[in-house]
Design an enzyme around this catalytic site. Structure first.
Site: not given
Length: 540
Positions: A330-333, A357
């Site tokens: 996921i984009e938050q990491g 990120s």
């Protein structure tokens, strides 16, 4: 109590921000939001009229509608001159719009929606004193200057942030690097020298890159933390932002891990939750869609996950005994584990690793992953998708976030959503029953906002699937093709007659699996992903 050295009060930190400054804020909605620092800036402005005319950068988003005000603390006429965000706070249509949306709608602030990955790239380019970002991410979407050029209102349109340039015979988008004078970041612990660790955070986000951009351009870095530790007590491998990059530290002992979570050690990877502690979705129409999306997966894949119906797919795999068959990114990491839902979205429990990120977005922009599961608000005749704008309910959408970065080159994308908005649906004996048709069509001649370009997807040979409760569709060079139909659904009345554009009906049209529309597990199996090999193989 006023602290000495780098550790100062919130009011003193707010007083350091000059009029006209460019301020970069690290946050993802409620996750990692330096909420008290933003509140202190707003309070200083209310008391003194300063700082004025700020430009603020929010690579993912700052704040939401349920407990973390974030950017709404500084959404004041005169305080904000320009705001550039990957996304913005959103909320239900019945709620009063966030203050920032009221300012955007009234044209009181020039507002831009730049894809999150590009906005992080702009920070890195500024840090290295390079001129800016050249990218193909965003071509033929709202990012492209031939469309909106990222502008969210007339004030922004008058001052473009992106231009199309030719380089070696190809079209590229160019974003000028923006150097912040102030970076406001967040961590869990700061020692007396300003070294920052993130042990209670749900993600690292982009604090390091934002700090570098400010420091390398003569600016200052302010870190909001939960606690102060003695100098020399932090393990160097745990320090994510070194003290040489941090000028000032402020403390919020009650800072939340994410919107409605004060602290959950499974979110920060300190413990692992048993799988049976995750709530499985109750049977409903959305679960039927999520099950069909899950049938598109291959074991051994790395799969990106977005907000909406697809966010339930990891729990479908848990229910089917297939947890771990794919790795969620996921984009938050977060990498691996179980991505969380609702206002904890962007966090994962039991993660394998946390990537910063900006580097997760590099992974996405270059299509290193295998598939992405995302939502749609509208689909049009070219296969383009809108998730970022509804004029009649603008604050219900948050903007694009990392959607454009993720979809620009993704090998395979599965979009999911309801076929029409507002339809009354039921299930009986494994069949879908449409009791009352929805009033708002989502298959439209032209989407209001192009967040994903169907034309570029066809040009690049991307594998695009759209899953709804009543049918499955594929994007082909000839148009959007209907490939599966739900049991109980009438082709002419319920599908073709409810689309504003003609759908191509596959010669091999088949029924969706009736098990999708039943209460119990569906016996899901996933084919194995083909092993990755270099071209030429062992024999050259």
């Amino acid at each position: 109590m006023r602290m000495t050295g780098k550790h100062i009060s919130l009011a003193d930190a707010a007083g350091l921000i000059p009029d006209g400054a460019v301020v970069s804020v690290s946050s993802s909605s409620g996750l990692g939001c330096p909420d008290l620092m933003l509140k202190a800036i707003g309070e200083r402005f209310e008391a003194t009229g300063h700082p004025r005319d700020l430009t603020t950068l929010h690579p993912i988003a700052a704040g939401d509608m349920s407990g973390i005000k974030g950017v709404d603390y500084i959404a004041r006429k005169g305080l904000l001159k320009k705001i550039i965000g990957g996304s913005y706070p959103s909320g239900p249509s019945s709620a009063e719009p966030p203050l920032i949306w009221q300012m955007i709608g009234a044209n009181e602030v020039a507002a831009y929606n730049i894809p999150s990955g590009i906005l992080f790239d702009m920070h890195r380019e500024a840090a290295a004193k390079r001129p800016g970002v050249m990218t193909k991410v965003g071509l033929d979407t709202f990012v492209d200057p031939s469309r909106e050029g990222c502008a969210m209102n007339a004030s922004a349109a008058a001052e473009p942030v992106v231009k199309k340039v030719a380089f070696e015979g190809e079209d590229w988008l160019y974003f000028k690097a923006i150097a912040p004078q102030v970076a406001i970041i967040r961590a869990t612990t700061a020692d007396e020298r300003g070294n920052l660790t993130y042990e209670h955070e749900g993600a690292y986000l982009g604090g390091l890159d934002q700090a570098l951009a400010a420091r390398n351009n003569g600016g200052i870095v302010i870190a909001q933390v939960k606690r102060i530790a003695k100098e020399g007590s932090l393990k160097p491998h745990d320090v994510r932002v070194p003290g040489v990059l941090v000028d000032y530290v402020v403390v919020d002992p009650d800072q939340k891990q994410t919107t409605q979570t004060l602290y959950d050690p499974a979110i920060s990877g300190e413990i692992f939750r048993p799988l049976d502690s995750f709530r499985l979705p109750e049977f409903n129409i959305q679960k039927a869609i999520a099950r069909r999306v899950a049938q598109e997966l291959e074991a051994g894949s790395a799969v990106n996950l977005g907000f909406g119906i697809s966010a339930n797919v990891p729990r479908i795999l848990i229910e089917e005994g297939l947890h771990g068959a794919v790795t969620w990114v996921i984009e938050q990491g977060a990498v691996g584990g179980v991505p969380l839902l609702d206002f904890a979205f962007g966090c994962a429990s039991n993660a394998d690793a946390f990537m910063p990120s900006p580097y997760q977005f590099t992974y996405f922009q270059g299509a290193g992953f295998d598939a992405s599961l995302l939502s749609f608000l509208e689909i049009d005749r070219t296969g383009s998708v809108n998730v970022s704008k509804l004029s009649f309910r603008p604050h219900v959408t948050a903007g694009a976030g990392g959607f454009v970065d993720i979809t620009a080159r993704a090998k395979k994308i599965v979009f999911s959503g309801m076929f029409n908005a507002g339809a009354k649906l039921a299930v009986a004996d494994g069949r879908l029953v449409i009791e009352k048709e929805g009033k708002l069509r989502k298959l439209v001649n032209a989407v209001e906002h192009v967040t994903f370009s169907g034309r570029r997807a066809v040009e690049q040979g991307q594998d695009i699937t759209y899953v709804t409760e009543r049918c499955v569709m594929k994007l082909t060079p000839e148009g959007v093709m209907l490939t599966e139909i739900a049991p109980g659904v009438d082709l002419e009345t319920d599908i073709l007659g409810q689309s504003e554009f003609p759908l191509i009906v596959s010669d091999a049209l088949k029924p969706m699996d009736p098990a999708l529309f039943g209460e119990g597990p569906i016996g899901l199996t996933l084919p194995a992903k083909a092993p990755r090999r270099l071209k030429g193989g062992a024999d050259g």
